[in-house]
Design a protein around this motif. Structure first.
Motif, PDB file in Angstrom:
ATOM      1  N   LEU A 147      34.730  41.357  29.164  1.00  0.00           N
ATOM      2  CA  LEU A 147      34.173  40.159  28.647  1.00  0.00           C
ATOM      3  C   LEU A 147      33.795  39.312  29.856  1.00  0.00           C
ATOM      4  O   LEU A 147      32.697  38.439  29.790  1.00  0.00           O
ATOM      5  N   LEU A 148      34.435  39.458  30.999  1.00  0.00           N
ATOM      6  CA  LEU A 148      34.093  38.540  32.012  1.00  0.00           C
ATOM      7  C   LEU A 148      33.020  38.941  33.187  1.00  0.00           C
ATOM      8  O   LEU A 148      33.058  40.204  33.317  1.00  0.00           O
ATOM      9  N   SER A 149      32.265  38.027  33.270  1.00  0.00           N
ATOM     10  CA  SER A 149      31.257  38.499  34.295  1.00  0.00           C
ATOM     11  C   SER A 149      31.748  38.785  35.685  1.00  0.00           C
ATOM     12  O   SER A 149      32.736  38.365  36.022  1.00  0.00           O
ATOM     13  N   PRO A 150      30.900  39.685  36.594  1.00  0.00           N
ATOM     14  CA  PRO A 150      31.302  40.098  37.814  1.00  0.00           C
ATOM     15  C   PRO A 150      31.795  39.045  38.825  1.00  0.00           C
ATOM     16  O   PRO A 150      32.535  38.833  39.563  1.00  0.00           O
ATOM     17  N   ASP A 151      31.114  37.778  38.451  1.00  0.00           N
ATOM     18  CA  ASP A 151      30.924  36.498  39.298  1.00  0.00           C
ATOM     19  C   ASP A 151      32.034  35.720  38.796  1.00  0.00           C
ATOM     20  O   ASP A 151      31.930  34.362  39.333  1.00  0.00           O
ATOM     21  N   SER A 152      32.422  35.831  37.610  1.00  0.00           N
ATOM     22  CA  SER A 152      33.486  34.686  37.083  1.00  0.00           C
ATOM     23  C   SER A 152      34.668  34.346  37.963  1.00  0.00           C
ATOM     24  O   SER A 152      35.069  35.177  38.676  1.00  0.00           O
ATOM     25  N   PRO A 153      34.947  33.044  38.011  1.00  0.00           N
ATOM     26  CA  PRO A 153      36.174  32.631  38.678  1.00  0.00           C
ATOM     27  C   PRO A 153      37.565  33.169  38.234  1.00  0.00           C
ATOM     28  O   PRO A 153      38.272  33.089  39.031  1.00  0.00           O
ATOM     29  N   VAL A 154      37.544  33.555  36.972  1.00  0.00           N
ATOM     30  CA  VAL A 154      38.608  34.044  36.321  1.00  0.00           C
ATOM     31  C   VAL A 154      38.880  35.710  36.976  1.00  0.00           C
ATOM     32  O   VAL A 154      39.991  36.104  36.916  1.00  0.00           O
ATOM     33  N   ARG A 155      37.834  36.140  37.529  1.00  0.00           N
ATOM     34  CA  ARG A 155      37.938  37.965  37.877  1.00  0.00           C
ATOM     35  C   ARG A 155      38.985  37.978  38.995  1.00  0.00           C
ATOM     36  O   ARG A 155      39.714  38.825  38.912  1.00  0.00           O
ATOM     37  N   PRO A 156      39.224  37.110  39.986  1.00  0.00           N
ATOM     38  CA  PRO A 156      40.219  37.426  40.827  1.00  0.00           C
ATOM     39  C   PRO A 156      41.568  37.485  40.378  1.00  0.00           C
ATOM     40  O   PRO A 156      42.316  38.209  40.665  1.00  0.00           O
ATOM     41  N   LEU A 157      41.685  36.422  39.326  1.00  0.00           N
ATOM     42  CA  LEU A 157      42.923  36.439  38.555  1.00  0.00           C
ATOM     43  C   LEU A 157      43.402  37.647  37.846  1.00  0.00           C
ATOM     44  O   LEU A 157      44.294  38.348  37.835  1.00  0.00           O
ATOM     45  N   LEU A 158      42.082  37.919  37.103  1.00  0.00           N
ATOM     46  CA  LEU A 158      42.200  39.213  36.386  1.00  0.00           C
ATOM     47  C   LEU A 158      42.523  40.656  37.189  1.00  0.00           C
ATOM     48  O   LEU A 158      43.507  41.476  36.843  1.00  0.00           O
ATOM     49  N   ASP A 159      41.950  40.447  38.433  1.00  0.00           N
ATOM     50  CA  ASP A 159      42.289  41.766  39.426  1.00  0.00           C
ATOM     51  C   ASP A 159      43.598  41.729  39.805  1.00  0.00           C
ATOM     52  O   ASP A 159      44.394  42.785  39.788  1.00  0.00           O
ATOM     53  N   PHE A 160      43.924  40.540  40.166  1.00  0.00           N
ATOM     54  CA  PHE A 160      45.560  40.367  40.451  1.00  0.00           C
ATOM     55  C   PHE A 160      46.448  40.953  39.374  1.00  0.00           C
ATOM     56  O   PHE A 160      47.343  41.629  39.704  1.00  0.00           O
ATOM     57  N   ARG A 161      46.173  40.440  38.083  1.00  0.00           N
ATOM     58  CA  ARG A 161      47.311  41.118  37.267  1.00  0.00           C
ATOM     59  C   ARG A 161      47.186  42.498  36.983  1.00  0.00           C
ATOM     60  O   ARG A 161      47.899  43.045  36.357  1.00  0.00           O
ATOM     61  N   ARG A 162      45.923  42.992  36.942  1.00  0.00           N
ATOM     62  CA  ARG A 162      45.626  44.554  36.753  1.00  0.00           C
ATOM     63  C   ARG A 162      46.340  45.225  38.071  1.00  0.00           C
ATOM     64  O   ARG A 162      46.896  46.304  37.645  1.00  0.00           O
ATOM     65  N   GLY A 163      46.482  44.399  39.164  1.00  0.00           N
ATOM     66  CA  GLY A 163      47.292  45.110  40.168  1.00  0.00           C
ATOM     67  C   GLY A 163      48.802  45.041  39.982  1.00  0.00           C
ATOM     68  O   GLY A 163      49.506  46.108  40.242  1.00  0.00           O
ATOM     69  N   LEU A 164      49.264  44.113  39.243  1.00  0.00           N
ATOM     70  CA  LEU A 164      50.527  43.875  38.878  1.00  0.00           C
ATOM     71  C   LEU A 164      50.957  45.261  38.004  1.00  0.00           C
ATOM     72  O   LEU A 164      52.071  45.622  38.171  1.00  0.00           O
ATOM     73  N   ILE A 165      50.127  45.295  36.956  1.00  0.00           N
ATOM     74  CA  ILE A 165      50.352  46.327  36.143  1.00  0.00           C
ATOM     75  C   ILE A 165      50.296  47.828  36.764  1.00  0.00           C
ATOM     76  O   ILE A 165      51.345  48.574  36.616  1.00  0.00           O
ATOM     77  N   SER A 166      49.289  48.089  37.721  1.00  0.00           N
ATOM     78  CA  SER A 166      49.443  49.358  38.439  1.00  0.00           C
ATOM     79  C   SER A 166      50.816  49.355  39.232  1.00  0.00           C
ATOM     80  O   SER A 166      51.210  50.583  39.293  1.00  0.00           O
ATOM     81  N   GLN A 167      51.315  48.268  39.912  1.00  0.00           N
ATOM     82  CA  GLN A 167      52.314  48.288  40.512  1.00  0.00           C
ATOM     83  C   GLN A 167      53.432  48.510  39.896  1.00  0.00           C
ATOM     84  O   GLN A 167      54.557  49.294  40.331  1.00  0.00           O
ATOM     85  N   HIS A 168      53.692  47.604  38.906  1.00  0.00           N
ATOM     86  CA  HIS A 168      55.253  47.651  38.284  1.00  0.00           C
ATOM     87  C   HIS A 168      55.393  48.283  36.932  1.00  0.00           C
ATOM     88  O   HIS A 168      56.483  48.791  36.650  1.00  0.00           O
ATOM     89  N   LEU A 169      54.105  48.720  36.391  1.00  0.00           N
ATOM     90  CA  LEU A 169      54.269  49.359  35.101  1.00  0.00           C
ATOM     91  C   LEU A 169      53.839  50.765  35.191  1.00  0.00           C
ATOM     92  O   LEU A 169      54.323  51.810  34.715  1.00  0.00           O
ATOM     93  N   ALA A 170      52.781  51.097  35.756  1.00  0.00           N
ATOM     94  CA  ALA A 170      52.214  52.285  36.024  1.00  0.00           C
ATOM     95  C   ALA A 170      52.747  53.015  37.315  1.00  0.00           C
ATOM     96  O   ALA A 170      52.305  54.021  37.559  1.00  0.00           O
ATOM     97  N   HIS A 171      53.215  52.325  38.111  1.00  0.00           N
ATOM     98  CA  HIS A 171      53.822  52.778  39.363  1.00  0.00           C
ATOM     99  C   HIS A 171      52.915  53.762  40.210  1.00  0.00           C
ATOM    100  O   HIS A 171      52.908  54.873  40.715  1.00  0.00           O
TER     101      HIS A 171
END
Length: 248
Positions: free
Chosen positions: A110-134
């Motif tokens: 839903l979010l455009s590539p230049d959305s100001p919410v994108r960095p937060l989304l990227d960070f949270r996807r990183g959290l899932i990769s790090q702590h849930l997906a290992h």
């Protein structure tokens, strides 16, 4: 010009007064999608730091989702939904890992590539990769993207989080100089912003990579003092810093 309401909410939130911050937002959140989103984010942050208030966060998030009309608004609420599900999973309240992944995937669509919410989304996807997906490789890529995006959008608080998690990955790889630099930057930003609830975790993380035992002890002692000052918040750090009974 900065909204006085946002300033008041920030002051309360940064000191761990999430319920009071949410109450300030309640009148405006009744029919304003942006305020409803901010209110839900405040209450979800409370869940992450206290492992309490889950029902209130869920109710606030549903209200924000009901008011979201544009793709940007729906994407932002999906990002919060993913984070709430992630927090529940991480803290062992209820396994909602699939919900977290689905919600963040919806936010990405839903979010455009230049959305100001994108960095937060990227960070949270990183959290899932790090702590849930290992998946450290995927986490590192997501954190680096979030780090650059936060700088581009002027999101200083998010930079404190990306510094912290990039430093943690450097620590895991045995690169202690890089880890110390990242943890020190995270601490510096949080102190400059007055983000009191985030200072103790930053101190404790820096202590773990500090080569001087006396300085490491000083950092941990200060972290423990702040946790006590905030009434045992964050709860997960309070457990880590609790003194060990020598008779145990």
């Amino acid at each position: 010009m900065e909204d006085p309401l946002d300033t008041a909410v920030w002051r309360l939130r940064s000191r761990g007064c999430w319920k009071d911050a949410a109450e300030l937002l309640t009148p405006r959140a009744a029919d304003d999608a942006s305020a409803a989103l901010k209110r839900s984010a405040v209450l979800i942050e409370r869940c992450m730091y206290t492992s309490a208030g889950w029902d209130a966060a869920e109710d606030a998030l549903r209200a924000a989702e009901a008011l979201a009309l544009t793709d940007t608004e729906r994407g932002a609420t999906a990002c919060e939904r993913g984070y709430l599900a992630y927090a529940s999973t991480l803290l062992g309240v209820r396994d909602r890992a699939d919900e977290a992944r689905t919600a963040l995937g919806r936010a990405a669509a839903l979010l455009s590539p230049d959305s100001p919410v994108r960095p937060l989304l990227d960070f949270r996807r990183g959290l899932i990769s790090q702590h849930l997906a290992h998946n450290p490789t995927g986490a590192l890529t997501a954190f680096q993207r979030a780090h650059a995006g936060a700088a581009a959008h002027g999101d200083t608080l998010l930079r404190s989080f990306t510094w912290r998690h990039l430093a943690a990955m450097a620590e895991a790889d045995g690169d202690l100089p890089d880890a110390r630099h990242g943890f020190a930057e995270s601490l510096r930003i949080r102190e400059e912003l007055g983000y009191l609830v985030g200072i103790a975790p930053a101190l404790a993380a820096l202590a773990d990579v500090e080569p001087d035992p006396e300085e490491a002890t000083r950092l941990r002692t200060e972290a423990a003092r702040l946790v006590r000052l905030l009434g045992g918040v964050p709860v997960w750090l309070a457990e880590q810093l609790a003194p060990v009974d020598p008779l145990d």
